[in-house]
Each structure stands twice: as structure tokens, then as C-alpha cells.
Design a protein around this motif. Structure first.
Motif, PDB file in Angstrom:
ATOM      1  N   UNK A 258       0.823  -1.230   0.000  1.00  0.00           N
ATOM      2  CA  UNK A 258       0.000   0.000   0.000  1.00  0.00           C
ATOM      3  C   UNK A 258       0.844   1.262   0.000  1.00  0.00           C
ATOM      4  N   UNK A 259       2.099   1.172   0.463  1.00  0.00           N
ATOM      5  CA  UNK A 259       2.952   2.356   0.584  1.00  0.00           C
ATOM      6  C   UNK A 259       3.352   2.925  -0.765  1.00  0.00           C
ATOM      7  N   UNK A 260       3.322   2.072  -1.804  1.00  0.00           N
ATOM      8  CA  UNK A 260       3.718   2.510  -3.152  1.00  0.00           C
ATOM      9  C   UNK A 260       5.158   3.029  -3.176  1.00  0.00           C
ATOM     10  N   UNK A 261       6.066   2.205  -2.649  1.00  0.00           N
ATOM     11  CA  UNK A 261       7.483   2.571  -2.622  1.00  0.00           C
ATOM     12  C   UNK A 261       8.086   2.460  -4.023  1.00  0.00           C
ATOM     13  N   UNK A 262       9.241   3.132  -4.253  1.00  0.00           N
ATOM     14  CA  UNK A 262       9.999   2.852  -5.475  1.00  0.00           C
ATOM     15  C   UNK A 262      10.423   1.384  -5.492  1.00  0.00           C
ATOM     16  N   UNK A 263      10.679   0.874  -6.687  1.00  0.00           N
ATOM     17  CA  UNK A 263      10.951  -0.562  -6.843  1.00  0.00           C
ATOM     18  C   UNK A 263      12.142  -1.020  -6.010  1.00  0.00           C
ATOM     19  N   UNK A 264      13.242  -0.220  -6.008  1.00  0.00           N
ATOM     20  CA  UNK A 264      14.442  -0.646  -5.284  1.00  0.00           C
ATOM     21  C   UNK A 264      14.213  -0.648  -3.768  1.00  0.00           C
ATOM     22  N   UNK A 265      13.366   0.271  -3.286  1.00  0.00           N
ATOM     23  CA  UNK A 265      13.076   0.316  -1.847  1.00  0.00           C
ATOM     24  C   UNK A 265      12.182  -0.862  -1.452  1.00  0.00           C
ATOM     25  N   UNK A 266      11.188  -1.156  -2.303  1.00  0.00           N
ATOM     26  CA  UNK A 266      10.293  -2.279  -2.024  1.00  0.00           C
ATOM     27  C   UNK A 266      11.068  -3.598  -1.988  1.00  0.00           C
ATOM     28  N   UNK A 267      12.024  -3.732  -2.890  1.00  0.00           N
ATOM     29  CA  UNK A 267      12.850  -4.946  -2.931  1.00  0.00           C
ATOM     30  C   UNK A 267      13.617  -5.102  -1.609  1.00  0.00           C
TER      31      UNK A 267
END
Length: 774
Positions: A258-267
Motif C-alpha cells: 500500500x505504501x507505493x514505494x519505489x521498486x528498489x526500496x520495495x525490494x
């Protein structure tokens, strides 16, 4: 293949179905033309020709829609069903090829040539039959779609053509492939085709088996992992983790999504979740990982507030909250205008510089309101550790992100108005230089990839509108000052303070003290007296404290019942605030020898600085007192050298430096004083003392001096002018090069003061010294 005679018989088109010779099959027939063809065949010799449609979607086929090769069949039985359709039992006789197509009134008939398989067998045919049977047997073992009884039936067949047809009918192949076998009149070729199809089916079945085994292994592994997780939950419960982590892990994964983080942060976050799941709850590392994940999730990565780009509304809010400060308001409105035109603009980095109490912090809050953005304030006073800005690495006990990331979390959006309060109060020690860490925060070219030691992943600060406040610009390092747009707020005039007290401060204090406007009123002349005799500041903080004191005393009188309504005037003001604390207009009552009125710029605004020079018999010793800094000491040495070079012009004894000790003193010796603007003041006091001529009491001056008598420009003209006006001076001597700064001085002050612009010390003496014009 033997050719037999020709037949002219009715045609029955088949959809999605094919009948081989020797096959016995039930068919359901419902199309009108097909039923007519069946009735015609039953009336004659029960023979009918079956041909498969090329396209099964066509309801009324013509010759081009049918395969030319079909099967000559005999109708064994026909039954009419209740729904009007026919159920027919047919037996395939021979292959047939359509020679002619006849269109009758209500059905089709065809002239076909019938072909019968040759019964002659040779060794090659025998070998092909054995191979076909062997392949078919292997196929039956690999698949469950064909029963073992079928193979027993087929194995007894002695006719190779019939064997190929029967096996082909049991294979799960497309109608097109079955039609190809039907059209293959040569028996050997037909057997080879069926063998090739069987071989292909066997390979497909092998692949299906491998895939099935792989899926089974994967399922077994999943089940094993599930079993192990359940065991881990049981172990964790035994160790004291009452709830287990499964629910918490699911909640964390949901929040990350739900946070909609950037891809590298989500990883990175998902990797940490995986680590967290494996670490026991009782372990210290579990709390570290959990805390890190909480920060990653709660820091805003994409949520932004929409800017309210309404310049009229913004101007209204700024004018409502602050009186004056036109430059700052103009700069904010310019920013809004540009953003409205471009629809995207990097956040500017403004630095509001000025004395305490002029409204820097409240102005930043009003800017946030006018933009419709979140407001967050971080105080930098006393920060001396770089980690306060950049955060601590996670390896440290009790590590946390820096104040910038903490502020972003508090704001909850990626585009707040971020106030860096007291940026000039940062210092440094062995733990690093926080002002250097601020360089990345405030650099528009770098802050879109701000690196916090705790978060580790790059964070975008480019959409933040940074506003810094400072009292003393000289305390800010040059590289940091270079990254900010400096907007100076010098202080308020007496008229501006009166407006602010009347429209903002007093109503707020009345409300905070539980009073009403009818219970307490303050006359305008009382406001002026409070400003002149009870406060001495550039801002209005002390003024608000005095108004708060009046409100407290009023509240006491109202509650006790002694008064219901109070009006504060200049006559009863002392009863509320006591005796006067300051003298308004500190200029001397008469002209004095060796005393010059200098103008100074302090952290609390402009002020006057009396410089005294005393001569006593001696051997030329120069004594400086008043806690002067190095710059003022050098100014005194320079002024003395200049006076010694001008003894003839000013009528001073040439050997004065051998006969007199010179004592230069600046009162209030406990207060440190320094700055490059006292040169002409010290020189004027020296010349006055040495010539025994008084200096004009109403004249104030500021400016640096060179050895040749040139007057150099200085800063803080507006603040110094306000201080001079408050001290009661009427004439101000400024360096010629400061003429451009006169526009910054409020008109009400300019009207009361006379400004003299001097480029040389001779011009200063002509104005300041009594009789200097001679």
C-alpha cells in the motif's frame, strides 16, 4: 488399394466428427438437409456418404466447405427422437472420393468412387504392423484414456489397413490429422503416418509426466515449508512469542504494497521481511529489523499534497498573518506564479535572516498554509553531531534516522514546507560537522538522492520547500550559505510595531488570558510608550511579553471584582508595567569632546554605540577597552595611523603620540563587540579629542576607514538607521557606496533622518565636528 464401382447416393455432412471404414458409430442428426438425406437413403439401399466439414462453424455447407474424401457407410438403424432429431447407427464400408456434387430440392447427393484396401501382405507390411502394435501397447501403458481390452481387440486384427484406421480412431488427434489418414489410400504410407503420430504422442506423454512430477515435487516442497513454518510457530510460542509472526508478516507485506514505494526500496523491504520472519522474536536483531521496517513503511515515498495555486488567496493569508515584510511575501508569490505556469518546480531553499522575534518561524508557517502544504519544523540549535542530520547506521544500539527523515515522517508527504530553524546555531566537534551534512540536503542538484545512514536507500527531497532561519549570517559556512537564497528581515519600525501590537499581539493575548475586547483596551499612545520605554528589540517578542503582563494584571482585577473594564493609557501604564526600563532617545544633551555616536548591527537589531577617546600625559601608548574583537582593534590602529598622517590638516600637534597616552573605550564592556564599521567613528572621536573640538550630539555615523582616509561600505544600513532613529539622532553619515541601500529604509524613517553620503574622512569631519566646515 482396389478401385470399386461408382455410387450416386445422398450426402451427410459431419461436424467435428470422422468415421473410418469398418467403424460402427451412433450419430445424432438435427439439420433439415441431413435428415432429408437420411430419409432418402432409407428409402433406397440404406447407403449414404459421410464427409467431414472443413469449418465446423458453418451451418449450411456447400461443396467447397467439405473434404472430397469421406466414408461410404451403411445405415444399420435409425430412430426418431422426441425433439425431432434422428439417432442413426452407421457402419463404415470403404473410403470414397466425391466425383460429382448434385444439389437436390432439400438435400445433397454425390457421385463417389469407392476404394477397398488390398488384402495382399508382404514382409514390410508385417514389420510395420508389429511396430505399430508395439507403439500402441506402450502408448496404452502411458495413458489411461485407452483400455487394455482395446489393445487385445486390435492385436488380433490381420488386416493392416483396418489396423491403422482403428488405432487412429483411438488417438487424441485433431480432425485435420485424422482426415489426412483417411485420405492416405496407400496402406504402407498410412501405417507409417500412424506410427509417427503414436511416437509423437509418446513424447508428449513423457513431457506431461515430467511436468507432473515437477509440479508434485514443488507441491511437496510447499507442503514441507508449510509444515516447517507451523513447527516454527509452535517453537516460537514455546519460547514466549504468544501470537507468532504469521499475522504480523502478512500485515507488513500488505502495508509495503500500500505504501507505493519505489521498486528498489520495495525490494529491500521485502528482503528485510524475509529476514524478520526467520529471526526468533526473542532475539535482539528481531527488534532492530522490525524498527527498520516500520521506518521504511511510515516514511512517505509517493504521497504528495496538491498545491493550492491561488495567488490572491496566498497574498491574503500572508497579509493577514504578517504586517510589512514585503520582500518575503513578494518572493513567495513569485514562486507560486512560476509553479502555476510550469506545473512543476523544484522546491526553493529560502533563508530568512534577521533578529529574534521578527516573525521568521510564523512566516514559514503562513507560507505552508498559503501553499496548502504540510508544515514541519526542525530546530538545529545546538546540533553538533553529523548523525543528527544523516542518521546513525543500523549497527549502533538505538540507531535512528536523522532529523530530516524524522521530519518527513512527521509531515507524511513528499512535498511539505520544511523549516530548518536556527541553522546558524549548528556547531561541530569530533563527531563530525553537521553543516557539511546539510550541504546535500540543501543542494537542488543532489537532494533528489539524499542518503540517510539508517534508511540506506536514496530518498527524494527535491519536492520539499526548505525554509531556513538564521540570526547571524556570518555564522553560516560559505558553501552552505551559497546553496540558499538569503532574504533579510531587518526588524520593524515603531509604526510597524504599533500595527502588529494592535492587530495581532493584543487580540491573541486577550484570547489566551480569557478576556474579551470590551474588558481591555489599549490606547495608541500607550502602545508607543511600551515600545519606546519598556522594550528594546528589532522584533516584537518582548513587546508581546509586556502585553501579556498587562493582560494578567487585568484578569486579576476582573476576577476579584475590582474592575469590569480597563483602558490602558500613557497615564496609568506605569501602574501595570512599573517604572520605565529604557530611555528613548539616548543622544547626549550637549555636544561633547572625544565622544562619537557610532551605529552597530547586533543580533537583536540596530543600536547606537558611543565611542569615547581620552588623552592623558604619557609616551604614546594606545589602550583599547570594552571587550573589542580583533576587527575593531585593527580599525582603531588604522584610524590612529590616519590621524597621525593628517596632523597638519587638522591642526594637531605633530608629536602628540609621544606626549599622550590614548585610551579608546566602548561602554558596556561585558558585551563583545566586533565588526568592520567603526573606523570613521573612532577616527572622528580621536580628531575631536586631539583638536579639543566637540562632535555634534545629533550625528551618528558608520563606515570603515582606510589608511588614506577612504570610507568603505558596510552592511546592515536599514537596521542601523532604525537604531539611530530610536536613539533620537537626526543626521546619519553613511559611506557613499551604500547609497543603494537607502531604498530599503522605511519611508517614515527616511523622512525623520537626514542622510549624508561620504566617500572620504574629510567629508565626515566637516559634518560631525563642530566647526569642521571651516
Amino acid at each position: 488399394m482396389k478401385k470399386q464401382s461408382e455410387y450416386t447416393i445422398p450426402l451427410l455432412p459431419l461436424r467435428g466428427l470422422l468415421v473410418y471404414p469398418t467403424m460402427v458409430l451412433h450419430l445424432d442428426v438435427g439439420r433439415e438437409m441431413s435428415m432429408q438425406a437420411l430419409e432418402k437413403a432409407m428409402m433406397e439401399d440404406h447407403l449414404i456418404f459421410l464427409s467431414t466439414q472443413i469449418d465446423t462453424n458453418i451451418d449450411d455447407p456447400i461443396r467447397e466447405d467439405l473434404y472430397e474424401v469421406g466414408t461410404l457407410t451403411k445405415i444399420k438403424q435409425m430412430l426418431k427422437l422426441p425433439n425431432g432429431t434422428f439417432r442413426v447407427l452407421v457402419e463404415g464400408l470403404n473410403r470414397g472420393k466425391i466425383e460429382q456434387f448434385h444439389e437436390q430440392d432439400d438435400y445433397f447427393s454425390v457421385t463417389v468412387t469407392s476404394y477397398e484396401d488390398d488384402s495382399h501382405k508382404d514382409i514390410e507390411l508385417e514389420a510395420l504392423m508389429r511396430t505399430l502394435l508395439e507403439y500402441f501397447e506402450q502408448y496404452i501403458k502411458m495413458t489411461k484414456k485407452v483400455s487394455a481390452e482395446t489393445f487385445a481387440t486390435v492385436a488380433d486384427m490381420d488386416e493392416p489397413g483396418r489396423l491403422a484406421d482403428i488405432i487412429a480412431s483411438h488417438l487424441p488427434i485433431k480432425i485435420k490429422e485424422k482426415q489426412e489418414i483417411l485420405e492416405t489410400f496407400d496402406i504402407k504410407e498410412r501405417l507409417q503416418k500412424v506410427i509417427a503420430i503414436l511416437n509423437n504422442e509418446k513424447e508428449i506423454l513423457n513431457l506431461e509426466k515430467k511436468i507432473g512430477q515437477r509440479v508434485k515435487r514443488s507441491m511437496e516442497r510447499t507442503q514441507k515449508e508449510y509444515y516447517l513454518r507451523e513447527q516454527m510457530k509452535a517453537i516460537q510460542k514455546e519460547l514466549g512469542d504468544k501470537e507468532g509472526k504469521s499475522g504480523e508478516i502478512e500485515q507488513l507485506l500488505k502495508r509495503i504494497e500500500e505504501t507505493n514505494m519505489p521498486e528498489h526500496v520495495e525490494k529491500a523491504a521485502l528482503k528485510e521481511v524475509d529476514r524478520y520472519e526467520k529471526v526468533p522474536t526473542s532475539s535482539a536483531e528481531s527488534a532492530v529489523i522490525r524498527n527498520y521496517l516500520e521506518w521504511l513503511i511510515t516514511v512517505p515515498w509517493s504521497h504528495a499534497t496538491k498545491d493550492d495555486l491561488n495567488i490572491e488567496k496566498a497574498e491574503r493569508i500572508l497579509n493577514r498573518d504578517h504586517y510589512g515584510l514585503e520582500k518575503v511575501k513578494e518572493r513567495v508569490l513569485e514562486y507560486l506564479a512560476v509553479q502555476q505556469l510550469t506545473e512543476s518546480l523544484r522546491g526553493p531553499i529560502l533563508c530568512l535572516a534577521g533578529p529574534p522575534g521578527v516573525g521568521k518561524t510564523s512566516l514559514a508557517r503562513s507560507i505552508a498554509e498559503s501553499l496548502g502544504r504540510k508544515f514541519v519544523r526542525v530546530s538545529l540549535g545546538g546540533v553538533r553531531d553529523e548523525s543528527e542530520i544523516r542518521g546513525h547506521r543500523r549497527t549502533y544500539v538505538g540507531a535512528m534516522p536523522g532529523r530530516i527523515i524524522q521530519g518527513m515522517k512527521k509531515a507524511g508527504t513528499i512535498n511539505p514546507v520544511f523549516l530548518l530553524d536556527e541553522i546558524d546555531k549548528m556547531s561541530n566537534d569530533f563527531r563530525g560537522d553537521p553543516s557539511s551534512a546539510m550541504l546535500e540536503v540543501l543542494d537542488p542538484e543532489q537532494n533528489h538522492h539524499f542518503s540517510d545512514h539508517y534508511i540506506e536507500e536514496p530518498y527524494d527531497l527535491s519536492k520539499v520547500m526548505f525554509i531556513a532561519t538564521a540570526n547571524d549570517l556570518s555564522a553560516i559556512p560559505g558553501p552552505l550559505r551559497d546553496r540558499m537564497e538569503i532574504i533579510t528581515i531587518p526588524g520593524y519600525t515603531e509604526l510597524e510595531k504599533t500595527h502588529i501590537a494592535k492587530d495581532h499581539l493584543l487580540p491573541r493575548q486577550i484570547k489566551e488570558h480569557g478576556l474579551t475586547k470590551s474588558q481591555l483596551q489599549v490606547r495608541e499612545e500607550a502602545f508607543q510608550m511600551i515600545i519606546r520605554y519598556y522594550t528594546r528589540e528589532a522584533g516584537v517578542r518582548s513587546l508581546e511579553r509586556q502585553l501579556a503582563a498587562i493582560c494578567r494584571k487585568t484578569a486579576k482585577l476582573v476576577v476579584s471584582g475590582k474592575k469590569k473594564r480597563l483602558i490602558i493609557t500613557e497615564k496609568n501604564l506605569e501602574g501595570f508595567l512599573g517604572k520605565r526600563k529604557f530611555h528613548y532617545g539616548q543622544a547626549d544633551a550637549e555636544d561633547q569632546i572625544g565622544v562619537a555616536n557610532g551605529l552597530a548591527y547586533t543580533t537583536v537589531g540596530g543600536d547606537t554605540l558611543q565611542i569615547e577617546v581620552s588623552l592623558s600625559p604619557g609616551k604614546g601608548k594606545l589602550l583599547l577597552t570594552g571587550k573589542l574583537g580583533d576587527v575593531m582593534k585593527e580599525s582603531a590602529q588604522t584610524a590612529l595611523s590616519y590621524v597621525r598622517s593628517k596632523v597638519k590638516e587638522y591642526g594637531i600637534e605633530e608629536d602628540f603620540h609621544e606626549n599622550f597616552d590614548i585610551h579608546i573605550h566602548v561602554p558596556e564592556g561585558a558585551v563583545p563587540k566586533d565588526g568592520p564599521s567603526a573606523g570613521i567613528t573612532i577616527a572622528s572621536a580621536l580628531i575631536s579629542a586631539l583638536t579639543n573640538k566637540p562632535l555634534r550630539k545629533e550625528v551618528g555615523m558608520t563606515g570603515e576607514i582606510t589608511l588614506r582616509g577612504r570610507v568603505l561600505p558596510i552592511g546592515g544600513v536599514k537596521e542601523k538607521s532604525l537604531g539611530a532613529h530610536q536613539a533620537g539622532l537626526t543626521t546619519i553619515i553613511l559611506p557613499k557606496e551604500n547609497e543603494k541601500d537607502l531604498d530599503d529604509i522605511p519611508e517614515s524613517i527616511r523622512d525623520d533622518l537626514k542622510f549624508i553620503l561620504a566617500s572620504h574622512m574629510d567629508e565626515v569631519i566637516q559634518i560631525a565636528l563642530v566647526g569642521g566646515e571651516k
